[in-house]
Design an enzyme around this catalytic site. Structure first.
Site, PDB file in Angstrom:
ATOM      1  N   ARG A  61       0.853  -1.194   0.000  1.00  0.00           N
ATOM      2  CA  ARG A  61       0.000   0.000   0.000  1.00  0.00           C
ATOM      3  C   ARG A  61       0.886   1.239   0.000  1.00  0.00           C
ATOM      4  O   ARG A  61       1.885   1.308   0.716  1.00  0.00           O
ATOM      5  CB  ARG A  61      -0.888  -0.041   1.245  1.00  0.00           C
ATOM      6  CG  ARG A  61      -1.847   1.118   1.474  1.00  0.00           C
ATOM      7  CD  ARG A  61      -2.595   0.800   2.761  1.00  0.00           C
ATOM      8  NE  ARG A  61      -3.650   1.696   3.144  1.00  0.00           N
ATOM      9  CZ  ARG A  61      -3.631   2.456   4.247  1.00  0.00           C
ATOM     10  NH1 ARG A  61      -2.552   2.469   5.033  1.00  0.00           N
ATOM     11  NH2 ARG A  61      -4.660   3.203   4.572  1.00  0.00           N
ATOM     12  N   GLU A 148      -9.369   6.829   6.469  1.00  0.00           N
ATOM     13  CA  GLU A 148     -10.030   6.915   7.786  1.00  0.00           C
ATOM     14  C   GLU A 148     -11.106   8.009   7.797  1.00  0.00           C
ATOM     15  O   GLU A 148     -11.043   8.976   8.549  1.00  0.00           O
ATOM     16  CB  GLU A 148      -9.001   7.128   8.895  1.00  0.00           C
ATOM     17  CG  GLU A 148      -8.039   5.965   9.030  1.00  0.00           C
ATOM     18  CD  GLU A 148      -7.082   6.065  10.196  1.00  0.00           C
ATOM     19  OE1 GLU A 148      -6.696   5.020  10.745  1.00  0.00           O
ATOM     20  OE2 GLU A 148      -6.696   7.191  10.552  1.00  0.00           O
ATOM     21  N   GLU A 257      -4.774  -1.196   8.302  1.00  0.00           N
ATOM     22  CA  GLU A 257      -3.670  -0.653   9.091  1.00  0.00           C
ATOM     23  C   GLU A 257      -3.647  -1.349  10.440  1.00  0.00           C
ATOM     24  O   GLU A 257      -4.686  -1.472  11.105  1.00  0.00           O
ATOM     25  CB  GLU A 257      -3.814   0.854   9.331  1.00  0.00           C
ATOM     26  CG  GLU A 257      -3.700   1.723   8.106  1.00  0.00           C
ATOM     27  CD  GLU A 257      -3.769   3.219   8.450  1.00  0.00           C
ATOM     28  OE1 GLU A 257      -3.577   3.577   9.635  1.00  0.00           O
ATOM     29  OE2 GLU A 257      -4.028   4.015   7.537  1.00  0.00           O
TER      30      GLU A 257
END
Length: 343
Positions: A61, A148, A257
């Site tokens: 990523r 997020e 994450e």
């Protein structure tokens, strides 16, 4: 033969439970290399993306900012290395000139500050980013639209607590349409606090709106899951939350994450029975994998360890001093094997 049979069955059982995406976010890699650090595996200097692949990772990523250190050109250069190593490429668009997270989602400098203008801008920007990766022969496999975004993005226009979720639905719809105008990456939407079902349900239960974002535009749901920031972030809470998520929205799920410390003092970790060590890193990741593989209908798909090689920033934004899979001199730790053994 009868002795070998149980071993064969055990190996096939492990393969069946392995995740589709065994990955890491290595966005800072070139920054670290530019500071003079070199990574070593068994004493041999080796590119970090190659080390990851050699130890079982299959996905990387990369974050992209609209300006600054992690701009498009930086991401394009790193993507060449990722693809050359034979790894799946995930591009994480922050839609900001700097960090985007639950507390920061600033509109990029020079972008419009009204919804109509932002819908056009985000369509064109996303289309250009995706086209740029296509043009250099490193097509994006998974495109993460926003980082997020529990309370939206492109604040204050897309700030849910201020303006509701309709603007966010429109902006995500526009961004995805921009990407799909030039290529066909899988689309990932990423929220923080994957252990908090109420927060996930509040977002995904409202964001699909006729004429704006539709459920069929989203291929994967990603969540962050860290042991540092909130006492509620337990493995049992994660399992409950992600089981509800899988049952309610029927999408593949990744933990986009996570990390675990090898050195930490003065911080209450949410799973105190897990050692603060390299073996603890392996336990933590394996426990997350077990949560994912327990989800209904095979919805649990992957884990991305966040910035395992960021020497010079080993706390990774936490109160724990070191969460890396490498030592300060660039030598791999034995926990580098999480990708092959624990995912």
């Amino acid at each position: 033969m009868f002795v070998l049979l149980p071993l064969l069955l055990l190996s096939f059982s492990w393969l069946a439970s392995a995740l589709t995406y065994k990955g890491a976010d290595i966005s800072s890699l070139v920054v670290v290399e530019n500071s003079g650090v070199r990574y070593t595996d068994g004493g041999k200097v080796t590119p970090f993306e190659t080390i990851l692949r050699n130890h079982g990772a299959n996905t990387v990523r990369i974050r992209i900012w609209t300006a600054g250190q992690y701009n498009l050109q930086y991401g394009l250069a790193l993507a060449k290395r990722v693809k050359a190593a034979g790894l799946t490429l995930v591009v994480d668009l922050h839609y900001s000139d700097t960090w985007a997270d639950p507390g920061h989602q600033s509109i990029p400098s020079g972008w419009p500050t009204n919804l109509n203008g932002l819908n056009t801008q985000i369509y064109e920007y996303t289309m250009n980013v995706v086209q740029s990766f296509q043009n250099q022969g490193t097509p994006i496999d998974i495109l993460q639209v926003g980082n997020e975004i529990n309370n939206g993005f492109l604040w204050p226009v897309g700030e849910i607590s201020v303006n509701g979720i309709n603007a966010v639905s429109q902006l995500l719809h526009s961004a995805i349409n921009g990407a799909k105008a030039v290529a066909n990456p899988k689309i990932l939407i990423h929220l923080a606090n994957g252990w908090n079902w109420s927060g996930l349900d509040s977002f995904f239960g409202k964001v699909f709106i006729p004429g704006a974002l539709s459920a069929d535009q989203v291929d994967i749901i990603g969540v962050s899951f860290y042991p540092f920031y909130d006492s509620g972030a337990t493995l049992s809470a994660l399992k409950s939350s992600l089981t509800n998520l899988a049952n309610t929205f029927n999408k593949p799920i990744v933990v986009a994450e996570t990390d675990w410390p090898v050195s930490c003092s003065g911080v209450s970790l949410t799973e105190p029975s897990i050692a603060v060590s390299t073996s603890g890193q392996q336990t933590w990741v394996n426990d997350i994998k077990n949560v994912l593989t327990s989800l209904p209908n095979g919805r649990g798909q992957g884990i991305f360890y966040w910035e395992p090689g960021w020497i010079g920033n080993a706390n990774l934004g936490s109160g724990c001093s070191d969460n890396l899979l490498v030592s300060s001199n660039g030598a791999v730790r034995d926990s580098i094997n999480i990708f092959s053994q624990d995912m």
